[in-house]
Design a protein around this motif. Structure first.
Motif, mmCIF file in Angstrom:
data_model
loop_
_atom_site.group_PDB
_atom_site.id
_atom_site.type_symbol
_atom_site.label_atom_id
_atom_site.label_comp_id
_atom_site.label_asym_id
_atom_site.label_seq_id
_atom_site.Cartn_x
_atom_site.Cartn_y
_atom_site.Cartn_z
ATOM 1 N N GLY A 1 14.899 -12.519 3.801
ATOM 2 C CA GLY A 1 15.225 -12.547 2.387
ATOM 3 C C GLY A 1 14.134 -12.097 1.449
ATOM 4 N N VAL A 2 13.093 -11.447 1.984
ATOM 5 C CA VAL A 2 11.984 -11.039 1.119
ATOM 6 C C VAL A 2 11.817 -9.523 1.128
ATOM 7 C CG1 VAL A 2 10.823 -13.239 1.420
ATOM 8 C CG2 VAL A 2 10.212 -11.329 2.915
ATOM 9 N N GLU A 3 11.093 -9.048 0.112
ATOM 10 C CA GLU A 3 10.906 -7.620 -0.108
ATOM 11 C C GLU A 3 9.597 -7.120 0.494
ATOM 12 O OE1 GLU A 3 13.153 -5.773 -1.779
ATOM 13 O OE2 GLU A 3 14.423 -7.445 -2.430
ATOM 14 N N HIS A 4 9.540 -5.827 0.727
ATOM 15 C CA HIS A 4 8.269 -5.165 1.038
ATOM 16 C C HIS A 4 7.256 -5.579 -0.037
ATOM 17 C CE1 HIS A 4 5.770 -1.698 2.434
ATOM 18 N NE2 HIS A 4 5.338 -1.749 1.181
ATOM 19 N N GLY A 5 6.038 -5.880 0.382
ATOM 20 C CA GLY A 5 5.025 -6.303 -0.584
ATOM 21 C C GLY A 5 5.066 -7.784 -0.898
ATOM 22 N N GLU B 1 -5.648 -8.241 19.706
ATOM 23 C CA GLU B 1 -4.419 -9.011 19.549
ATOM 24 C C GLU B 1 -3.792 -8.605 18.222
ATOM 25 O OE1 GLU B 1 -2.754 -13.622 19.495
ATOM 26 O OE2 GLU B 1 -4.728 -13.181 20.340
ATOM 27 N N ILE B 2 -2.478 -8.381 18.239
ATOM 28 C CA ILE B 2 -1.768 -7.855 17.081
ATOM 29 C C ILE B 2 -0.864 -8.932 16.470
ATOM 30 C CG2 ILE B 2 -0.208 -6.053 16.251
ATOM 31 C CD1 ILE B 2 -2.769 -4.919 17.363
ATOM 32 N N LEU B 3 -0.876 -9.008 15.157
ATOM 33 C CA LEU B 3 0.013 -9.915 14.424
ATOM 34 C C LEU B 3 0.721 -9.095 13.356
ATOM 35 C CD1 LEU B 3 1.145 -12.696 13.579
ATOM 36 C CD2 LEU B 3 -0.969 -13.043 12.271
ATOM 37 N N VAL B 4 2.021 -8.890 13.535
ATOM 38 C CA VAL B 4 2.803 -8.027 12.662
ATOM 39 C C VAL B 4 3.634 -8.865 11.693
ATOM 40 C CG1 VAL B 4 4.682 -6.331 12.593
ATOM 41 C CG2 VAL B 4 2.923 -6.178 14.373
ATOM 42 N N HIS B 5 3.582 -8.518 10.404
ATOM 43 C CA HIS B 5 4.397 -9.171 9.380
ATOM 44 C C HIS B 5 5.303 -8.118 8.732
ATOM 45 C CE1 HIS B 5 1.817 -12.685 9.676
ATOM 46 N NE2 HIS B 5 0.761 -12.008 9.262
ATOM 47 N N HIS B 6 6.617 -8.376 8.738
ATOM 48 C CA HIS B 6 7.567 -7.487 8.066
ATOM 49 C C HIS B 6 8.487 -8.286 7.156
ATOM 50 C CE1 HIS B 6 6.574 -3.686 9.809
ATOM 51 N NE2 HIS B 6 6.906 -4.020 11.042
ATOM 52 N N LEU C 1 11.017 -0.112 7.878
ATOM 53 C CA LEU C 1 10.049 -0.651 8.828
ATOM 54 C C LEU C 1 10.684 -1.631 9.804
ATOM 55 C CD1 LEU C 1 6.895 -1.120 6.572
ATOM 56 C CD2 LEU C 1 7.324 0.634 8.290
ATOM 57 N N VAL C 2 11.668 -2.382 9.344
ATOM 58 C CA VAL C 2 12.367 -3.297 10.249
ATOM 59 C C VAL C 2 13.100 -2.504 11.328
ATOM 60 C CG1 VAL C 2 14.276 -4.946 10.413
ATOM 61 C CG2 VAL C 2 12.570 -5.211 8.621
ATOM 62 N N ALA C 3 13.675 -1.367 10.945
ATOM 63 C CA ALA C 3 14.370 -0.519 11.916
ATOM 64 C C ALA C 3 13.413 0.086 12.937
ATOM 65 C CB ALA C 3 15.133 0.585 11.192
ATOM 66 N N ALA C 4 12.171 0.321 12.515
ATOM 67 C CA ALA C 4 11.186 0.943 13.413
ATOM 68 C C ALA C 4 10.486 -0.085 14.304
ATOM 69 C CB ALA C 4 10.151 1.707 12.595
ATOM 70 N N TRP C 5 10.515 -1.351 13.942
ATOM 71 C CA TRP C 5 9.769 -2.382 14.656
ATOM 72 C C TRP C 5 10.163 -2.512 16.123
ATOM 73 C CZ3 TRP C 5 5.971 -4.998 16.207
ATOM 74 C CH2 TRP C 5 6.084 -6.255 16.785
ATOM 75 N N PRO C 6 11.445 -2.496 16.502
ATOM 76 C CA PRO C 6 11.785 -2.704 17.920
ATOM 77 C C PRO C 6 11.112 -1.732 18.885
ATOM 78 C CG PRO C 6 13.740 -2.984 16.581
ATOM 79 C CD PRO C 6 12.669 -2.458 15.671
ATOM 80 N N LYS C 7 10.969 -0.470 18.475
ATOM 81 C CA LYS C 7 10.313 0.491 19.374
ATOM 82 C C LYS C 7 8.828 0.179 19.520
ATOM 83 C CE LYS C 7 13.416 4.455 19.005
ATOM 84 N NZ LYS C 7 13.538 5.895 18.681
ATOM 85 N N TYR D 1 0.575 -9.964 21.403
ATOM 86 C CA TYR D 1 1.018 -9.746 20.028
ATOM 87 C C TYR D 1 2.000 -10.830 19.600
ATOM 88 C CZ TYR D 1 5.798 -8.549 21.257
ATOM 89 O OH TYR D 1 7.103 -8.637 21.686
ATOM 90 N N GLN D 2 2.185 -10.929 18.291
ATOM 91 C CA GLN D 2 3.279 -11.686 17.702
ATOM 92 C C GLN D 2 3.839 -10.842 16.564
ATOM 93 O OE1 GLN D 2 1.113 -15.542 16.893
ATOM 94 N NE2 GLN D 2 3.025 -16.407 17.646
ATOM 95 N N GLY D 3 5.143 -10.885 16.374
ATOM 96 C CA GLY D 3 5.771 -10.152 15.289
ATOM 97 C C GLY D 3 6.744 -11.046 14.552
#
Length: 299
Positions: free
Chosen positions: A265-269, A228-233, A240-246, A258-260
């Protein structure tokens, strides 16, 4: 996960400075390049060097669990890794008073190796009643060198094919580790997030994978994922946000559970509480979701 914010936050920096820092962290520009470009945003007594220092990690300030905390048992361990670099080394943390077999979590660092922050994350997991193992990908090159700049310089010298095999080996070690229940999850951050996705596509009996702002695996490997995948961006992490839909489309097509989440309003990291890019609200929510998944899938 994190309990308090830094004295400075991302809002204290010009957006272009944050973009430059992100490029610097990921090897897109050199230290000199950052200082040269960031200089135009320095004001008053604040120099470009000051901006870099302010954005760099403060490990001591963010530490939540001391290395000698009586509630945990922590040690550095080595294991054979014949398909990788030959030997892998990592930081193994267990609850001191564990009762019964415990679930296990592989913790994968950013592109700076096993630094004090990632060790602290492993200790935090142990306090939540998991066995946590955080390998150091830089071990074949002498290990985490003590500073982020030196670590960042070393990282591109790794043979990533061997390094990935080391992480596969690390996950297999957790399956049979003393005190474990045989169930393994992985959480990774930035580079480690991409490794978490990679491991999910390579290890059929991995139970859960949590990539924090990590690159997707090869899309043709997504049907191999059984975890099971849990993605945080982060919403400001444009690449990475642009790549997430694919990636999401591939997960849906493969029937992966999965959940994404994209945190506005937050930065990478944003989960790394050693730097001003840390966002307490997003990090707390993301970490609570992470623990929920691990408790549900690994116990």
């Amino acid at each position: 996960m994190p309990q308090q914010s830094q004295k400075k936050t991302a809002k204290d920096f010009h957006p272009e400075v944050l973009k430059l820092f992100d490029q610097y962290v990921h090897g897109g520009i050199s230290r000199r390049g950052f200082l040269s470009s960031a200089g135009k945003y320095a004001a008053g007594a604040v120099t470009a060097e000051g901006l870099l220092l302010a954005l760099s990690p403060n490990f001591a300030q963010a530490q939540q669990v001391k290395a000698d905390d009586a509630r945990i048992v922590a040690s550095y361990v080595e294991y054979p890794s014949p398909n990788g670099y030959g030997t892998l080394r990592g930081y193994l943390v267990k609850p001191a008073n564990a009762k019964g077999p415990l679930p296990t979590v592989l913790v994968v660092h950013e592109n700076r190796g096993l630094n004090p922050h990632i060790e602290d994350v492993a200790r935090r997991l142990a306090l939540d009643n998991f066995i946590a193992f955080a390998p150091d990908a830089l071990f074949p090159l002498g290990g985490y060198p003590g500073t982020e700049d030196k670590a960042r310089e070393l990282f591109p010298k790794l043979d990533q094919a061997k390094t990935r095999e080391d992480f596969i080996t690390a996950a297999s070690i957790l399956k049979t580790i003393a005190g474990g229940n045989g169930k393994v999850g992985v959480v990774g951050f930035c580079y480690g997030g991409s490794i978490a996705n990679f491991l999910a596509s390579k290890i059929p009996d991995l139970a859960a994978a949590v990539p924090f702002y990590g690159g997707a695996p090869a899309l043709d490997a997504v049907p191999n994922i059984k975890a099971e995948i849990l993605v945080h961006h982060a919403s400001k992490d444009e690449r990475l946000v642009a790549a997430w839909p694919k990636y999401e489309e591939a997960l849906k097509a493969a029937g992966v559970k999965y959940q994404g989440f994209i945190y506005e309003g937050v930065e990478h990291g944003f989960n790394n509480d050693t730097t001003p890019r840390f966002d307490a609200n997003a990090a707390t929510l993301a970490w609570s979701r992470t623990l929920e998944l691990f408790n549900r899938r690994l116990r």
